[in-house]
Design an enzyme around this catalytic site. Structure first.
Site, mmCIF file in Angstrom:
data_model
loop_
_atom_site.group_PDB
_atom_site.id
_atom_site.type_symbol
_atom_site.label_atom_id
_atom_site.label_comp_id
_atom_site.label_asym_id
_atom_site.label_seq_id
_atom_site.Cartn_x
_atom_site.Cartn_y
_atom_site.Cartn_z
ATOM 1 N N HIS A 1 4.989 8.797 13.139
ATOM 2 C CA HIS A 1 3.998 7.678 13.184
ATOM 3 C C HIS A 1 4.878 6.558 13.512
ATOM 4 O O HIS A 1 5.988 6.341 13.421
ATOM 5 C CB HIS A 1 3.126 7.428 11.878
ATOM 6 C CG HIS A 1 3.697 6.875 10.818
ATOM 7 N ND1 HIS A 1 4.919 7.521 10.146
ATOM 8 C CD2 HIS A 1 3.758 5.954 9.974
ATOM 9 C CE1 HIS A 1 5.069 6.918 9.101
ATOM 10 N NE2 HIS A 1 4.257 5.774 9.071
ATOM 11 N N HIS B 1 0.841 -1.416 -0.066
ATOM 12 C CA HIS B 1 0.062 -0.054 -0.009
ATOM 13 C C HIS B 1 0.866 1.195 -0.017
ATOM 14 O O HIS B 1 0.332 2.478 -0.446
ATOM 15 C CB HIS B 1 -0.982 0.045 1.285
ATOM 16 C CG HIS B 1 -0.163 0.132 2.615
ATOM 17 N ND1 HIS B 1 0.284 -0.986 3.357
ATOM 18 C CD2 HIS B 1 0.117 1.325 3.032
ATOM 19 C CE1 HIS B 1 0.865 -0.470 4.372
ATOM 20 N NE2 HIS B 1 0.624 0.767 4.401
#
EC number: 1.13.11.16
Length: 317
Positions: A179, A115
């Protein structure tokens, strides 16, 4: 010929665990605006700088950089699956240029992208097979990792080739910013996890579903404030976006791996994709850049940002 750049965070959690509808709509407006810019630019070649999350690259042989001469998207987290229309001659020319610049890039004739690459193509072009593409993998999760400086120099080597191309080229950087999703680590891993990180290609549907469910559960806990994952760092993210905006790319050279992990989380190393993309654009000279969006989105475990840029001489076109 003109060069256009789009850099954007990706998230596999979109549609699996979302923030408030107003935030989703906000992000989707930013994505639509980016696609409209790409549509207007109508690229003849797309170069995607993207990471991988142990879906296509593993510790059996973990390159720092790899250029795909042929590639297939694996379709994780509902992203598009299937072959990419790789521009092989361009891919090999970029590899030759990187090697000639002392950047030891690998080449793959059977690259698998996840992805991190496919979502960027879907969001920015509508599908993974719309334009000829060259996927450029940058290791961003598997220590030891090359420095941000090396990513910038990779981009510079690629950009010098792009500057001589007689075609419209779209540069994409996909990843970042602060993140730390629950990506496994080989250090301290048990035998089962270690084997998956070494040779985990083509997992069963059940195995992939279990991994995706675990990530969604981690996002729910993170958004609820019940998580040991590294917190998002909006101030750090904004400083990074601003250094790209002002063209101070060598400032990224000072972002050590240890400092990135400490300040922004273990997956913030995906900023290398942005650094490489901007490095490629800067090889053509000064550029004009815009920070289009930033928001810390805990439901997606992401400091979510977006930028676009053009060569300064073409920025008003």
């Amino acid at each position: 010929m003109p060069i256009h750049l789009e850099c954007m965070s990706h998230t596999p959690l979109h549609g699996y665990f979302d923030p408030a509808p107003a935030v989703v709509a906000e992000v989707e407006r930013v994505q639509r605006a980016a696609r409209e810019r790409v549509d207007a630019f109508d690229p003849e070649l797309v170069i995607v700088f993207a990471p991988d999350h142990y879906n296509g690259f593993f510790y059996d042989v973990m390159p720092q950089f790899c250029i795909g001469a042929s590639a297939t998207a694996v379709g994780d987290f509902g992203s598009a699956a299937g072959p990419l229309p790789v521009a092989r001659d361009a891919a090999l020319a970029l590899a030759d240029a990187a090697l000639a610049s002392d950047i030891d890039v690998a080449v793959s004739y059977r690259m698998q992208v996840d992805h991190g690459c496919a979502q960027a193509l879907e969001v920015l072009t509508g599908r993974i097979d719309r334009f000829p593409v060259v996927p450029v993998f940058i290791n961003s999760v598997a220590p030891p990792m090359a420095s941000c400086r090396r990513a910038r120099l990779l981009g510079d080597a690629i950009g010098r080739v792009v500057a001589r191309m007689n075609r419209r080229v779209l540069l994409i950087g996909s990843g970042g910013i602060s993140h730390e999703p629950p990506v496994p680590e080989i250090a301290g891993a048990d035998d089962v996890v270690a084997e998956r990180l070494i040779a985990g290609r083509n997992p069963s549907p059940a195995s992939r579903d279990a991994r995706q469910s675990s990530t969604v559960a981690a996002a729910r806990a993170f958004a609820a404030g019940d998580s040991r994952l590294h917190p998002l760092n909006p101030a750090w993210d904004r400083r990074f976006l601003e250094l790209l905006e002002r063209g101070d790319l060598t400032a990224a050279d000072g972002l050590t791996n240890e400092a990135i992990t400490r300040d922004a989380g273990k997956s913030a190393h995906e900023i290398r994709t942005w650094v490489a993309a901007f490095g490629a654009l800067a090889a053509s000279g000064p550029y004009a850049a815009s920070i289009d969006y930033y928001r810390a989105i805990p439901e997606w475990i992401a400091g979510f940002g977006a930028m676009h840029a053009r060569e300064r001489t073409l920025s008003r076109r």
